[in-house]
Design a protein around this motif. Structure first.
Motif, PDB file in Angstrom:
ATOM      1  N   PHE A 180      49.228  46.544  33.905  1.00 22.68           N
ATOM      2  CA  PHE A 180      50.027  47.638  34.483  1.00 22.68           C
ATOM      3  C   PHE A 180      51.498  47.300  34.317  1.00 22.68           C
ATOM      4  N   ARG A 198      51.734  42.112  41.780  1.00 25.92           N
ATOM      5  CA  ARG A 198      50.261  42.119  41.733  1.00 25.92           C
ATOM      6  C   ARG A 198      49.677  42.691  43.018  1.00 25.92           C
ATOM      7  N   GLY A 215      50.388  46.468  43.425  1.00 26.14           N
ATOM      8  CA  GLY A 215      49.525  47.186  42.485  1.00 26.14           C
ATOM      9  C   GLY A 215      48.083  47.216  42.957  1.00 26.14           C
ATOM     10  N   ARG A 216      47.569  46.081  43.409  1.00 30.67           N
ATOM     11  CA  ARG A 216      46.187  45.991  43.875  1.00 30.67           C
ATOM     12  C   ARG A 216      45.982  46.841  45.119  1.00 30.67           C
ATOM     13  N   CYS A 268      46.297  50.655  44.384  1.00 35.00           N
ATOM     14  CA  CYS A 268      45.128  51.147  43.647  1.00 35.00           C
ATOM     15  C   CYS A 268      43.913  51.254  44.560  1.00 35.00           C
TER      16      CYS A 268
END
Length: 181
Positions: free
Chosen positions: A100, A168, A171-172, A175
């Motif tokens: 990403f 990270r 983003g995790r 999502c």
């Protein structure tokens, strides 16, 4: 554009505007319960949409916050040239490795964590007539669910993370929240 900026500045609360609110309510004052107002019939060209659970809960929480939290906005211009240069230099390798894009968000999150560590009274809450200051930064990031409401994933102990780790984790968590809805 200038018209919008003037309107926003005119509507923007100032720290001085919060003082009468805080003085009138006093520290630790209980909020008055929020009573939903009955929906008015739709005007010409309007329609009524039932709130889903996320919007209903978010609306109730926001209404409570407006009653107990003085709202102040301060804007500061920042030179992002060095951050943009670093982001562009690392972008291709980052995207190939992580899957990403590297956005501005983790850089902003890192800066917020640094500021909250330096100015720790901003990371506090009122309890009665005392200020409880937290050394730990649990950073919440509001995410729009495709106009179906907001969720706020929280990164615990964000102050202990690097920019890459924040990228990270945001983003995790974002999502996961988007998939769960």
């Amino acid at each position: 554009e200038a018209h919008r900026a003037r309107r926003a500045a005119a509507a923007m609360p100032t720290p001085e505007a919060a003082v009468p609110f805080v003085v009138a309510r006093g520290p630790g004052a209980e909020a008055e319960p929020v009573q939903p107002s009955p929906a008015a019939p739709p005007a010409l060209g309007e329609s009524i949409v039932a709130l889903n659970n996320i919007r209903r809960r978010s609306g109730a929480a926001m209404a409570r916050a407006w009653q107990v939290v003085p709202h102040v906005l301060q804007a500061v211009e920042a030179d992002y040239a060095r951050i943009e240069q670093a982001r562009r230099a690392k972008q291709a390798a980052w995207q190939a490795r992580e899957g990403f894009e590297l956005t501005y968000l983790p850089f902003l999150a890192f800066a917020v964590c640094q500021a909250l560590q330096r100015y720790d009274q901003l990371n506090s809450r009122l309890e009665g007539d005392t200020l409880v200051v937290s050394r730990r930064v649990h950073l919440g990031i509001a995410v729009d669910l495709n106009h179906d409401g907001l969720v706020v994933p929280v990164i615990r102990d964000a102050h202990d993370r690097t920019v890459a780790a924040l990228a990270r984790e945001t983003g995790r968590r974002i999502c996961v929240r988007l998939v769960k809805g």
